[in-house]
Design a protein around this motif. Sequence first.
Motif, PDB file in Angstrom:
ATOM      1  N   GLY A   1       0.814  -1.216   0.000  1.00 30.81           N
ATOM      2  CA  GLY A   1       0.000   0.000   0.000  1.00 30.81           C
ATOM      3  C   GLY A   1       0.841   1.257   0.000  1.00 30.81           C
ATOM      4  O   GLY A   1       0.525   2.229  -0.692  1.00 30.81           O
ATOM      5  N   ALA A   2       1.936   1.256   0.755  1.00 33.21           N
ATOM      6  CA  ALA A   2       2.803   2.436   0.851  1.00 33.21           C
ATOM      7  C   ALA A   2       3.467   2.735  -0.487  1.00 33.21           C
ATOM      8  O   ALA A   2       3.574   3.899  -0.886  1.00 33.21           O
ATOM      9  CB  ALA A   2       3.859   2.237   1.937  1.00 33.21           C
ATOM     10  N   ILE A   3       3.903   1.707  -1.177  1.00 34.00           N
ATOM     11  CA  ILE A   3       4.508   1.898  -2.499  1.00 34.00           C
ATOM     12  C   ILE A   3       3.488   2.538  -3.442  1.00 34.00           C
ATOM     13  O   ILE A   3       3.815   3.461  -4.203  1.00 34.00           O
ATOM     14  CB  ILE A   3       5.044   0.559  -3.056  1.00 34.00           C
ATOM     15  N   GLN A   4       2.253   2.076  -3.369  1.00 33.58           N
ATOM     16  CA  GLN A   4       1.198   2.631  -4.222  1.00 33.58           C
ATOM     17  C   GLN A   4       0.914   4.093  -3.866  1.00 33.58           C
ATOM     18  O   GLN A   4       0.810   4.947  -4.748  1.00 33.58           O
ATOM     19  CB  GLN A   4      -0.077   1.801  -4.113  1.00 33.58           C
ATOM     20  N   VAL A   5       0.792   4.388  -2.578  1.00 33.73           N
ATOM     21  CA  VAL A   5       0.552   5.768  -2.134  1.00 33.73           C
ATOM     22  C   VAL A   5       1.690   6.668  -2.600  1.00 33.73           C
ATOM     23  O   VAL A   5       1.465   7.752  -3.146  1.00 33.73           O
ATOM     24  CB  VAL A   5       0.394   5.836  -0.594  1.00 33.73           C
TER      25      VAL A   5
ATOM     26  N   HIS B   1       3.717   6.265  -5.077  1.00 36.56           N
ATOM     27  CA  HIS B   1       3.637   6.429  -6.533  1.00 36.56           C
ATOM     28  C   HIS B   1       2.551   7.434  -6.913  1.00 36.56           C
ATOM     29  O   HIS B   1       2.773   8.304  -7.771  1.00 36.56           O
ATOM     30  CB  HIS B   1       3.372   5.083  -7.203  1.00 36.56           C
ATOM     31  N   LEU B   2       1.390   7.333  -6.300  1.00 36.77           N
ATOM     32  CA  LEU B   2       0.299   8.255  -6.615  1.00 36.77           C
ATOM     33  C   LEU B   2       0.681   9.704  -6.305  1.00 36.77           C
ATOM     34  O   LEU B   2       0.374  10.610  -7.085  1.00 36.77           O
ATOM     35  CB  LEU B   2      -0.962   7.860  -5.852  1.00 36.77           C
ATOM     36  N   ILE B   3       1.347   9.897  -5.182  1.00 35.65           N
ATOM     37  CA  ILE B   3       1.742  11.260  -4.808  1.00 35.65           C
ATOM     38  C   ILE B   3       2.811  11.790  -5.756  1.00 35.65           C
ATOM     39  O   ILE B   3       2.713  12.911  -6.255  1.00 35.65           O
ATOM     40  CB  ILE B   3       2.217  11.320  -3.343  1.00 35.65           C
ATOM     41  N   THR B   4       3.836  10.974  -6.018  1.00 34.00           N
ATOM     42  CA  THR B   4       4.965  11.467  -6.820  1.00 34.00           C
ATOM     43  C   THR B   4       4.637  11.623  -8.295  1.00 34.00           C
ATOM     44  O   THR B   4       5.369  12.315  -9.016  1.00 34.00           O
ATOM     45  CB  THR B   4       6.211  10.570  -6.665  1.00 34.00           C
ATOM     46  N   THR B   5       3.565  11.020  -8.767  1.00 36.54           N
ATOM     47  CA  THR B   5       3.178  11.176 -10.177  1.00 36.54           C
ATOM     48  C   THR B   5       2.023  12.162 -10.344  1.00 36.54           C
ATOM     49  O   THR B   5       1.601  12.406 -11.478  1.00 36.54           O
ATOM     50  CB  THR B   5       2.801   9.816 -10.801  1.00 36.54           C
ATOM     51  N   ASP B   6       1.558  12.723  -9.257  1.00 37.29           N
ATOM     52  CA  ASP B   6       0.481  13.717  -9.343  1.00 37.29           C
ATOM     53  C   ASP B   6       1.012  14.989 -10.007  1.00 37.29           C
ATOM     54  O   ASP B   6       2.173  15.361  -9.816  1.00 37.29           O
ATOM     55  CB  ASP B   6      -0.048  14.038  -7.943  1.00 37.29           C
ATOM     56  N   HIS B   7       0.158  15.680 -10.757  1.00 39.72           N
ATOM     57  CA  HIS B   7       0.596  16.875 -11.475  1.00 39.72           C
ATOM     58  C   HIS B   7       0.985  18.028 -10.540  1.00 39.72           C
ATOM     59  O   HIS B   7       1.685  18.944 -10.962  1.00 39.72           O
ATOM     60  CB  HIS B   7      -0.463  17.328 -12.493  1.00 39.72           C
ATOM     61  N   GLU B   8       0.608  17.964  -9.268  1.00 42.21           N
ATOM     62  CA  GLU B   8       1.015  19.007  -8.319  1.00 42.21           C
ATOM     63  C   GLU B   8       2.169  18.581  -7.413  1.00 42.21           C
ATOM     64  O   GLU B   8       2.556  19.326  -6.515  1.00 42.21           O
ATOM     65  CB  GLU B   8      -0.174  19.451  -7.462  1.00 42.21           C
ATOM     66  N   TYR B   9       2.731  17.414  -7.665  1.00 47.24           N
ATOM     67  CA  TYR B   9       3.817  16.929  -6.819  1.00 47.24           C
ATOM     68  C   TYR B   9       5.018  17.876  -6.807  1.00 47.24           C
ATOM     69  O   TYR B   9       5.563  18.178  -5.744  1.00 47.24           O
ATOM     70  CB  TYR B   9       4.270  15.526  -7.250  1.00 47.24           C
ATOM     71  N   ASP B  10       5.437  18.331  -7.969  1.00 46.62           N
ATOM     72  CA  ASP B  10       6.613  19.203  -8.021  1.00 46.62           C
ATOM     73  C   ASP B  10       6.397  20.472  -7.201  1.00 46.62           C
ATOM     74  O   ASP B  10       7.304  20.931  -6.497  1.00 46.62           O
ATOM     75  CB  ASP B  10       6.973  19.556  -9.462  1.00 46.62           C
ATOM     76  N   ALA B  11       5.200  21.033  -7.275  1.00 43.53           N
ATOM     77  CA  ALA B  11       4.882  22.229  -6.482  1.00 43.53           C
ATOM     78  C   ALA B  11       4.884  21.891  -4.995  1.00 43.53           C
ATOM     79  O   ALA B  11       5.388  22.670  -4.171  1.00 43.53           O
ATOM     80  CB  ALA B  11       3.530  22.806  -6.895  1.00 43.53           C
ATOM     81  N   PHE B  12       4.337  20.734  -4.637  1.00 40.67           N
ATOM     82  CA  PHE B  12       4.315  20.291  -3.243  1.00 40.67           C
ATOM     83  C   PHE B  12       5.735  20.108  -2.710  1.00 40.67           C
ATOM     84  O   PHE B  12       6.080  20.583  -1.625  1.00 40.67           O
ATOM     85  CB  PHE B  12       3.520  18.985  -3.123  1.00 40.67           C
ATOM     86  N   ARG B  13       6.588  19.456  -3.491  1.00 40.75           N
ATOM     87  CA  ARG B  13       7.970  19.225  -3.077  1.00 40.75           C
ATOM     88  C   ARG B  13       8.717  20.551  -2.931  1.00 40.75           C
ATOM     89  O   ARG B  13       9.386  20.790  -1.927  1.00 40.75           O
ATOM     90  CB  ARG B  13       8.679  18.329  -4.090  1.00 40.75           C
ATOM     91  N   ALA B  14       8.574  21.419  -3.921  1.00 40.30           N
ATOM     92  CA  ALA B  14       9.260  22.719  -3.876  1.00 40.30           C
ATOM     93  C   ALA B  14       8.800  23.542  -2.679  1.00 40.30           C
ATOM     94  O   ALA B  14       9.624  24.151  -1.983  1.00 40.30           O
ATOM     95  CB  ALA B  14       9.014  23.485  -5.179  1.00 40.30           C
TER      96      ALA B  14
ATOM     97  N   SER C   1       3.557   7.867   3.553  1.00 40.71           N
ATOM     98  CA  SER C   1       2.998   6.787   2.743  1.00 40.71           C
ATOM     99  C   SER C   1       2.749   5.538   3.584  1.00 40.71           C
ATOM    100  O   SER C   1       1.716   4.875   3.425  1.00 40.71           O
ATOM    101  CB  SER C   1       3.945   6.452   1.576  1.00 40.71           C
ATOM    102  N   LEU C   2       3.677   5.224   4.487  1.00 44.53           N
ATOM    103  CA  LEU C   2       3.482   4.081   5.382  1.00 44.53           C
ATOM    104  C   LEU C   2       2.264   4.299   6.274  1.00 44.53           C
ATOM    105  O   LEU C   2       1.422   3.401   6.447  1.00 44.53           O
ATOM    106  CB  LEU C   2       4.730   3.850   6.242  1.00 44.53           C
ATOM    107  N   LYS C   3       2.164   5.502   6.835  1.00 42.47           N
ATOM    108  CA  LYS C   3       1.040   5.807   7.718  1.00 42.47           C
ATOM    109  C   LYS C   3      -0.284   5.741   6.957  1.00 42.47           C
ATOM    110  O   LYS C   3      -1.280   5.217   7.463  1.00 42.47           O
ATOM    111  CB  LYS C   3       1.243   7.177   8.362  1.00 42.47           C
TER     112      LYS C   3
ATOM    113  N   ALA D   1      10.220  -3.826   3.935  1.00 42.40           N
ATOM    114  CA  ALA D   1       9.420  -4.574   2.964  1.00 42.40           C
ATOM    115  C   ALA D   1       9.113  -3.732   1.726  1.00 42.40           C
ATOM    116  O   ALA D   1       8.966  -4.264   0.623  1.00 42.40           O
ATOM    117  CB  ALA D   1       8.120  -5.053   3.616  1.00 42.40           C
ATOM    118  N   ALA D   2       9.058  -2.411   1.896  1.00 39.03           N
ATOM    119  CA  ALA D   2       8.751  -1.522   0.768  1.00 39.03           C
ATOM    120  C   ALA D   2       9.991  -1.047   0.029  1.00 39.03           C
ATOM    121  O   ALA D   2      10.038  -1.068  -1.212  1.00 39.03           O
ATOM    122  CB  ALA D   2       7.959  -0.312   1.265  1.00 39.03           C
ATOM    123  N   TRP D   3      11.008  -0.599   0.744  1.00 37.89           N
ATOM    124  CA  TRP D   3      12.124   0.115   0.119  1.00 37.89           C
ATOM    125  C   TRP D   3      13.511  -0.368   0.550  1.00 37.89           C
ATOM    126  O   TRP D   3      14.513   0.245   0.190  1.00 37.89           O
ATOM    127  CB  TRP D   3      12.021   1.617   0.424  1.00 37.89           C
TER     128      TRP D   3
END
Length: 192
Positions: A14-18, A20-33, A72-74, A143-145
């Motif tokens: 589940g954490a890997i999926q979460v 992935h969803l966050i890092t591929t979202d179109h607003e991820y770069d803005a969130f990270r910055a 993501s784990l949480k 188990a995830a990373w």
Amino acid sequence: MPTQTPNPAHVAEGAIQVHHLITTDHEYDAFRAASLEYSEDWQCFTGFPVISNWSLEEDAAPLFEEGLRALSLKAAVHALTGDDQAAEISIAVPVDEMTHAMLAQAQLLRRIAERHGIQIIHQTDQEHTDYVGTGYTADCYRAAWGQPPARYWLDHTEVLRRREHLAGLYTSIGMGRSGREHSIKFEELASA
């Protein structure tokens, strides 16, 4: 009755999926910055400074990744249990500190989470910063990373030891209670 903790392999999936969803979202770069720009306000005396040779410039980006993995784990635990308290798994102090910078980007993170049906869990009075490398969180992370980076995922006993050392240093320059008070009189400095 407390919720039973889910199998680390299921949490990892589940954490890997979460993640992935966050890092591929179109607003991820803005969130990270925005999270990394928060650096001007990163003045905690007992969170990030427990990292050896801490450098905001060098550690911010890798620590952001660790914060994202922790969230993501949480989120994965919450998705499996529906239990906010069960989702407040133990997180290492420096990683938890980074999640605060991330959570401060409330509108961006909320929009990303809502678009993907992710429940981001964090409540200060429920959080656990008593992480140990042999505990449940570490099992889920591995188990995830793979192995959590020891630079950031410090065992709680080591964090306490380092905080005690920092407190002594802070006291020596007039900072009491690890930066929660000080005896500096700025008016006297202005007139000098």
